[in-house]
Structures are given as structure tokens and as C-alpha cells.
Motif scaffolding. Structure first.
Motif, short mmCIF file in Angstrom:
data_model
loop_
_atom_site.label_atom_id
_atom_site.label_comp_id
_atom_site.label_asym_id
_atom_site.label_seq_id
_atom_site.Cartn_x
_atom_site.Cartn_y
_atom_site.Cartn_z
N HIS A 35 0.82 -1.22 0.00
CA HIS A 35 0.00 0.00 0.00
C HIS A 35 0.85 1.27 0.00
N GLY A 61 -7.45 5.30 -1.02
CA GLY A 61 -7.43 5.14 0.41
C GLY A 61 -8.59 4.27 0.86
N SER A 77 -8.53 5.30 6.18
CA SER A 77 -7.61 6.42 6.20
C SER A 77 -8.00 7.44 7.27
N LYS A 111 -3.19 3.01 5.16
CA LYS A 111 -4.16 3.94 4.56
C LYS A 111 -4.07 5.33 5.20
N HIS A 112 -3.77 5.41 6.49
CA HIS A 112 -3.50 6.71 7.09
C HIS A 112 -2.26 7.34 6.47
N LEU A 124 -2.88 8.99 3.12
CA LEU A 124 -3.48 10.32 3.25
C LEU A 124 -2.39 11.38 3.41
N ILE A 173 -7.14 11.74 -2.55
CA ILE A 173 -7.27 10.37 -2.09
C ILE A 173 -8.75 10.01 -2.00
N CYS A 207 -11.62 7.54 -0.60
CA CYS A 207 -11.73 6.72 0.61
C CYS A 207 -13.07 5.98 0.64
N ALA A 257 -9.44 14.53 0.76
CA ALA A 257 -9.92 13.15 0.76
C ALA A 257 -11.41 13.17 0.46
#
Length: 259
Positions: free
Chosen positions: A113, A140, A144, A158-159, A162, A181, A183, A249
Motif C-alpha cells: 500500500h 485510500g 484512512s 491507509k492513514h 493520506l 485520495i 476513501c 480526501a
């Protein structure tokens, strides 16, 4: 069509969300490089796009392999001469509680990832800076923004994506590069279908309870996010005409997470 003559590269595009976006991009006029670890799957998607009247090529790409990412990008540029849109979509999942999580499994998820997103981003920005701009996108997750049990490597990765997206927005602005991104909530892809029995076993509940009480509990309508939901957002962001949304996001989750 919103993406006429744009050149796009999507990783993990041999199935699931990546495939849906590749096909949607092609319908909107983009020339699409379908990149996947499995070349056979990538070729099937590219052939389907061409059969439907679109333009596509297949790339074999292990996103954790620096040389493979660079070679895939070079192949795309030789073929079409430029890159306008890149989407870091390749991903895997591993279900385990933290106290039982093997370091190798932690590293494997983060490498695909987050490491893969970095390698694609670096290669894509080199091309976009030469071309005077582009759209760098990341796949994401609601993860995230928040965490769920049994998914620590995925949530962490996933964080991190971001943060990478926001870094690209800052650095890329002077070169005309926008960054976003996407999500999603839970989408019925092979990645999610694999999780259902795994979570049922780990939590000691039925698969139906995993779907109802874990995956869809906080949605407003009890519905999975669809491939069409996500691909429409991916087209919109790639086609957006200014930097007004850069660094943002976009959560696509039927209300599971509301910012």
C-alpha cells in the motif's frame, strides 16, 4: 467525454476497483495503462477495453519492486509519450489481532500500500513535472480516517497514504499537479469477500453478522459502496479543472464516515 486523450496509469487494475476505474476512464476517452502484478489479468482488462472501443495497454507491475515500477512507467511513456493521471490502487489485506500479528505480515501490507504508492508517485511526478501538470490519485479507505479491529497494518498504511497525498498536493502545486485520495467504504471486491469468513472466524460470529454488524453497521442505508460509486469519483477528480480540491480526501461510504 471528460478525459479525452488523457493518459492514465492504474495499479492493481486487473480486478475489482482498479478494473472498474480503468474501464470507466476508457469510456470517458482516456488511454489507460492497466498495471497489475498478474500480467494475464491486466491483459484481459486491456483487451476488454479495446473490444469496447477504448484504448489500453497492459503492464506487469509489482508495485513493491522499484525497478518494475520504473520499467512500467518507461514502457507507458514509450507507447504514449506522456502521463496525465496516475492512481495508486494496488492493495492487499491481512486480518489478525495486533498481539498475534507477524512482523512479516505487517511489512507486507505496508510495502504494497504505502511503499507501492510512493514508488508510483515518484515515477509519476517525474513525468507530470515534465508535462506541466497532472492528477495524482490514491485509493485510500474509510480506514484512512478511522480504525477497525484486526486490521492494524491496513489502517496504518491507509492513514499514511493520506499524508502522502497531502505532501504531493503541497510539492506538486508549483508544477501543476493536483492530488486526491479516494476513501471508499466496504465494496464487494475479492479483497472484501476474503475478509468476511476471516472476520467471522476471528470474532466468533456468522458471516451474515460480519456483513450486517461490522461492515454495514454505520452506513445510512445498509448498502455496500459500489464499484460505480468509486469509479465515478475517480473520473470526477481526474477531470476536475482546477486545484480547488487538491489535497482533499473524498469519502465514498454511504454515510459510514462523515467528515
Amino acid at each position: 467525454m471528460r478525459l479525452t486523450d488523457k493518459v492514465a496509469l492504474i495499479t492493481g487494475a486487473g480486478q475489482g476497483i482498479g478494473r472498474a476505474i480503468a474501464e470507466h476512464y476508457a469510456k470517458e476517452g482516456a488511454r489507460v495503462a492497466v498495471a497489475d502484478l498478474d500480467l494475464g489479468r491486466a491483459e484481459q482488462v486491456a483487451l476488454a477495453i479495446v473490444a469496447a472501443g477504448g484504448s489500453a495497454i497492459a503492464l506487469e507491475m509489482d508495485v513493491t519492486d522499484e525497478a518494475a515500477v520504473e520499467q512500467g512507467m518507461a514502457q507507458l511513456v514509450r507507447h504514449w509519450g506522456r502521463l496525465d493521471i496516475a492512481l495508486a490502487n494496488a492493495g492487499i489485506q491481512h486480518i489478525a489481532p495486533l498481539h498475534k500479528l507477524a512482523f512479516a505480515d505487517w511489512n507486507r501490507v505496508l510495502n504494497v500500500h504505502l511503499g507501492g504508492a510512493f514508488l508510483l508517485t515518484r515515477a509519476a511526478l517525474q513525468q507530470m513535472y515534465k508535462n506541466g501538470g497532472g492528477s495524482m490519485l490514491f485509493m485510500g479507505s474509510v480506514h484512512s480516517m478511522e480504525a477497525s479491529p484486526l486490521k492494524a497494518p491496513y489502517v496504518t498504511a491507509k492513514h499514511g497514504m493520506l499524508g502522502l497525498c497531502r505532501s504531493v498536493a503541497r510539492e506538486g502545486a508549483e508544477h501543476g499537479v493536483r492530488s486526491n485520495i479516494i476513501c471508499p467504504g466496504f465494496v464487494r471486491t475479492p479483497l472484501v469477500d476474503k475478509q468476511i469468513p476471516e472476520q467471522a472466524k476471528e470474532l466468533g460470529i456468522s458471516e451474515e453478522e460480519v456483513i450486517r454488524n461490522v461492515m454495514l453497521k454505520h452506513t445510512v442505508d445498509g448498502e455496500f459502496t459500489t464499484l460505480a460509486d468509486v469509479s465515478e469519483v475517480a473520473v470526477h477528480l481526474a477531470a476536475f479543472p482546477s486545484a480547488a480540491l487538491t489535497g482533499q480526501a473524498v469519502v465514498v461510504s454511504h454515510g459510514w464516515h462523515m467528515q
